[in-house]
Scaffold this active site. Structure first.
Site, PDB file in Angstrom:
ATOM      1  N   TYR A  39     -46.101  42.515  17.369  1.00  0.00           N
ATOM      2  CA  TYR A  39     -45.249  41.656  16.197  1.00  0.00           C
ATOM      3  C   TYR A  39     -43.941  42.236  15.715  1.00  0.00           C
ATOM      4  CZ  TYR A  39     -46.845  45.107  12.749  1.00  0.00           C
ATOM      5  OH  TYR A  39     -47.438  46.262  12.144  1.00  0.00           O
ATOM      6  N   MET A  60      -5.719  31.649  20.495  1.00  0.00           N
ATOM      7  CA  MET A  60      -4.691  32.074  21.503  1.00  0.00           C
ATOM      8  C   MET A  60      -3.587  30.729  21.416  1.00  0.00           C
ATOM      9  SD  MET A  60      -6.877  33.658  23.973  1.00  0.00           S
ATOM     10  CE  MET A  60      -7.858  32.239  24.171  1.00  0.00           C
ATOM     11  N   GLY A  72      -8.140  27.976  18.415  1.00  0.00           N
ATOM     12  CA  GLY A  72      -6.785  27.932  17.760  1.00  0.00           C
ATOM     13  C   GLY A  72      -6.511  29.665  17.816  1.00  0.00           C
ATOM     14  N   HIS A  82      -8.522  23.327  10.829  1.00  0.00           N
ATOM     15  CA  HIS A  82      -8.846  24.593  10.914  1.00  0.00           C
ATOM     16  C   HIS A  82      -9.795  25.187  10.021  1.00  0.00           C
ATOM     17  CE1 HIS A  82      -8.067  28.886  10.820  1.00  0.00           C
ATOM     18  NE2 HIS A  82      -8.145  28.873  12.120  1.00  0.00           N
ATOM     19  N   ARG A  90      -2.112  25.719  28.565  1.00  0.00           N
ATOM     20  CA  ARG A  90      -3.081  25.904  27.376  1.00  0.00           C
ATOM     21  C   ARG A  90      -3.932  27.321  27.753  1.00  0.00           C
ATOM     22  NH1 ARG A  90      -3.889  21.050  24.442  1.00  0.00           N
ATOM     23  NH2 ARG A  90      -2.382  19.601  25.087  1.00  0.00           N
ATOM     24  N   LYS A 130     -12.523  25.807  28.608  1.00  0.00           N
ATOM     25  CA  LYS A 130     -11.455  24.612  28.702  1.00  0.00           C
ATOM     26  C   LYS A 130     -11.319  24.177  30.409  1.00  0.00           C
ATOM     27  CE  LYS A 130      -8.187  24.245  25.815  1.00  0.00           C
ATOM     28  NZ  LYS A 130      -7.243  24.433  25.096  1.00  0.00           N
TER      29      LYS A 130
END
Ligand code: PEP
Ligand code: MG
Length: 871
Positions: free
Chosen positions: A839, A108, A106, A456, A97, A28
């Site tokens: 493989y 914390m 959502g 949510h 925040r 954020k």
């Protein structure tokens, strides 16, 4: 500034270039900083780093210097905004925040409206002429601060709000006027004082400091811990804290808060999606206090802000080249972007959006391939309701996460966990909160009465790849009686229902579901992936039907046919038991001769399906006692004797695999004859011989393989002279990996059986470990991953590398694969790529996952990077 001072800096303004990325600022914080520097409308503020959080959590006090830095940052914010923190004249209000490096939506805490006090609220009421707004903000602060900082039960505040609304005869929060809200503030303050014995703090500085500490601490709340465990997020990374100037979505009818996705997160289509609430704060939208309006209506109500939002989302998509999930607030008509992050989306949406973005020239095919989480692919082909089935649709809602699920109705997360141990459940709730995370994890799907695409429940369900129907207005739950009404029907706890998250339907009873076997977008992205990967992908398949499915998913061969299931079945088991009970070799061979046609038919079926692609057949592995009943069920004395004689204290380390083949060579001989005859029959029928690879299990000594190799070649020569085939071994014991050079002398190929290699390298029996001490090891953090699911790269992985290099040192052309469960695990597939394997082989359903993960490993090696936005 000295270097030491730079090292210990804990606070960065959004407007400055930070010295680190998301690890330092959280997703954020980084997003706010980048958006600010892109010139988008972002409130001002600063970020307290994850370094500060870690230091705080370790010492339980703010690290040295943080208080001073906070003070200085606040002063800069005051100067930039022309406001003062704690002043009743032009007050500065902020939100605090959380925001970790990895998105934990959502989980914390955050607190809004910090800086309000009795005096500031009065001042703000006068200055704005809007008492309702000032006291609404203040009562929100007291509640959030009370809950988050002091742990006061949210219900006490909610109850006071409901009581006041009842007293005033109103139903909506927004119908309370300024006087009502002033009264509500007084009641909230009383609740606060009664709970704690002291008054709500009037000093803005005290509020801010306590709020930051509380957000740091919220890193350790139990729902955040659960979320980290479910999502493999490390414990130690901590969260950053953003202090952001408040903008008010609750400042009247020209204000709003909302969330918007730049594309539809369920389908991936190019239309923006989202929801908003007029005259509300952001938390109201997520919490579903009132039914939000769909984003399209914003264009009608606040067209200028809507246009600006579209512009901002376009700019963000161009910057991050990915679908964005944006939180916004409109204050008196002016748009503010509070957060942007890469949108959580369904697997189907991820594929659709990636393909569109390639078409739009926004990303390359390489990036499109890198962007899809391989473990999500299993959800693309999610179950749907069989179109031919007739169903009773009881109610409809928002199709918030696609797919269909059937289960017993439960009304609480705890009950979902309890009952899911016995049967599949559907969690049915008014709405969900982060506290319900364990119930969502346990349920097959979720149905809510409230909320929409951004609720949510919807966000979490999409993240987990589970169906969700949200906002089902016709659902009313009465937890007290354990019932709900769904439209005109009454449904009891434990009743079966079906939810259809693709169409937004709630259906009575258990509808019949079908799983589609293709998705054109999946095929497109996987066809791109195939052009990048160098690792082959085969499947573990024991039957023609499995082989068919494996081919449909794009397997390039079969890396493991386990032949033991071919010994079971009503017709075969008695013959197998006869073989085991035989007195002598003649009798044993007679029984084996009767088994041979069954085995031959099985192999023919698989060869037919695989049409010339490699088929690796492993000869019998499990100990013979597995084919006999328990002693008490024995039908004869002879059987009892045999059961006793075959009994082993630790059968896992007993007469298994090639040990069995060397003691009872007739068994392997029969299997080899069946393989050879099946190959000839298929070659005759189709004109194309199958590519047969014969694999010997549980080899420890080169001499074992030496003898089995001779047996193999003798029988193949007798039955199918001239038929090209390979003879190789599994490497599933540490000694085999160590002595790989000796063993390679007799092997055309190696296939790492990492199930047994993990058991024997770690000295852990899988069945005794999982669900027991290994689970507590995971919880305690002794190990980071279940080594039976994700290869223990440092230990078992070293044996894989060693075995490969030692084997190839004497035989450079040695073909090397892996056929343990790890062959379908993305992280382990990355390891196999780097270890130079040819493989991986995994269950048919994981073949798409493996194709994608193999491509991602190849691209990662080439240095193709992909950046994710926000957090
Ligand atoms: C293995 O051990 O990894 C393997 C594939 O064999 P199985 O699981 O059948 O023992
Ligand atoms: Mg094995």
């Amino acid at each position: 500034m000295t270097l030491a001072a730079i090292d210990t800096r804990y606070v960065y303004d959004f407007a400055e270039e930070p010295p680190g990325g998301r690890e330092l600022l959280g997703g954020k914080g980084l997003g706010l900083s980048e958006m600010t520097r892109l010139g988008l409308p972002v409130p001002r503020g600063f970020t307290v780093t994850t370094d500060a959080c870690r230091a705080y959590l370790e010492a339980d006090v703010f690290p040295e210097g943080l208080d001073q830095e906070l003070g200085a940052a606040l002063q800069r914010l005051e100067r930039a905004t022309g406001t003062r923190f704690g002043s009743s004249d032009r007050p500065l209000l902020v939100s605090v925040r959380s925001g970790a490096a990895i998105s934990m939506p959502g989980m914390m805490d955050s607190i809004l409206d910090l800086g309000l006090s009795d005096a500031v609220a009065e001042g703000m009421s006068k200055a704005t002429g809007n008492a309702q707004f000032a006291f609404d903000s203040y009562r929100r602060l007291i509640q959030m601060y009370g809950e988050v900082v002091e742990g006061i039960d949210a219900d006490r505040f909610e109850e006071a709000l409901s009581t006041l609304k009842r007293e005033r005869g109103v139903t909506e929060d927004t119908e309370l006027d300024g006087g009502d809200l002033r009264e509500l503030v007084a009641r909230y303050k009383r609740i606060y004082r009664d709970a704690l014995g002291h008054e709500f703090p009037q000093d803005a500085g005290v509020q801010l400091r306590a709020a930051i500490e509380a957000v740091f601490r919220s890193w350790q709340n139990s729902r955040a811990q659960t979320y980290r465990r479910l999502n493999d997020i490390p414990e130690w990374i901590g969260t950053a804290v953003n202090v952001v100037q408040m903008v008010f979505g609750n400042a009247g009818p020209r204000s709003a808060s909302g969330v918007a996705f730049s594309r539809d997160p369920a389908s991936g289509s190019r239309e923006p999606h989202g929801e908003f609430l007029v005259d509300a704060q952001g938390e109201d939208v997520v919490a579903g206090i009132r039914a939000p309006q769909p984003l399209e209506q914003l264009e009608e109500e606040l067209p200028a802000a809507y246009a600006e939002l579209r512009k901002a989302m376009n700019a963000l998509e161009r910057r991050y080249r990915d679908v964005q999930d944006v939180e916004f607030t409109i204050e008196q008509g002016a748009l503010f972007i509070l957060q942007t992050r890469s949108a959580k989306r369904t697997a189907a949406a991820a594929l659709r959006a990636a393909i569109d973005m390639v078409d739009e020239g926004l990303i390359s095919r390489e990036e499109a391939v890198l962007r899809i989480d391989p473990s999500m692919l299993e959800h693309v082909l999610h179950p749907m309701i069989d179109a031919r089935a007739s169903v009773t649709v009881a109610a409809t809602g928002v199709p918030a996460s696609p797919g269909a699920a059937v289960g017993a109705v439960v009304f609480t997360a705890d009950e979902a966990v309890r009952r899911s141990a016995e049967e599949p459940v559907i969690l049915v709730r008014f709405d969900t909160t982060p506290d319900d995370i364990h119930g969502l994890a346990a349920a097959q799907g979720v149905l809510t009465a409230h909320g929409g695409m951004a609720s949510h429940a919807a966000v979490v369900a999409r993240g987990m790849g589970k169906p969700c129907v949200a906002g089902c207005d016709a659902l009313q739950i009465d937890e007290a009686t354990g019932t709900c009404t769904l439209g005109s029907f009454i449904v009891h706890e434990g009743d079966q229902i079906t939810i259809d998250g693709s169409a937004g339907r709630a259906i009575l009873g258990a509808a019949s579901l079908v799983v589609p076997d293709s998705n054109p977008d999946l095929d497109t992205v996987l066809s791109w992936a195939d052009t990048f990967r160098t690792l082959g992908v085969r499947a573990n398949a024991d039957t023609p039907a499995d082989a068919e499915r494996a081919r449909a998913f794009g397997a390039e061969g079969i890396g493991l046919v386990r032949t033991e299931h071919m010994f079971f079945g009503d017709e075969r088991l008695p013959v197998v038991q006869e073989m085991i009970l035989a007195e002598d070799e003649v009798a044993r061979r007679a029984a084996l001769d009767r088994l041979l046609p069954f085995q031959q038919a099985d192999f023919e079926g698989i060869f037919d399906v695989m049409r010339g692609l490699p088929v690796t057949i492993r000869l019998l592995d499990p100990p013979l006692h597995e084919f006999l009943p328990s002693e008490g069920e024995a039908t004869s004395e002879r059987m009892k004797d045999r059961i006793r004689s075959l009994r082993e204290t630790n059968p896992m380390l007993g007469t298994r695999g090639c040990r069995l083949g060397l003691q009872w060579p007739e068994i392997y001989e029969m299997q080899l004859r069946a393989i050879a005859r099946a190959a000839i029959a298929v070659a005759d029928r189709t004109g194309k011989p199958p590519r047969v690879e014969i694999m010997h299990p549980l080899v420890a000594y080169a001499e074992e393989l030496h003898r089995l190799h001779d047996l193999t070649e003798r029988v193949m020569n007798e039955e199918a002279p001239g038929l090209a085939h390979l003879c190789g071994t599994m490497i599933e014991l540490p000694r085999a990996a160590l002595r790989a050079a000796d063993i390679a002398a007799y092997a055309d190929f190696f296939s790492f059986g990492t199930n047994d290699l993990t058991q024997t390298a770690l000295g852990m029996s899988r069945d005794d470990a999982e669900g027991k001490f290994l689970t507590s090891y995971l919880n305690l953090g002794v190990v980071g991953h279940d080594p039976f699911a994700t290869l223990d790269q440092n230990g078992v992985g070293e044996l894989v590398e060693l075995g490969t290099s030692r084997g190839r040192s004497v035989k450079p052309e040695l073909e090397v694969g892996i056929c343990g469960e790890h062959g379908g695990d993305p992280a382990s597939i990355g390891f196999c790529h780097h270890a130079g394997l040819d493989y991986v082989s995994c269950s048919p359903f994981r073949v798409p996952v493996a194709r994608l993960a193999a491509a991602q490993a190849a691209l990662a090696e080439r240095g193709t990077k992909y950046e994710v936005a926000g957090g």
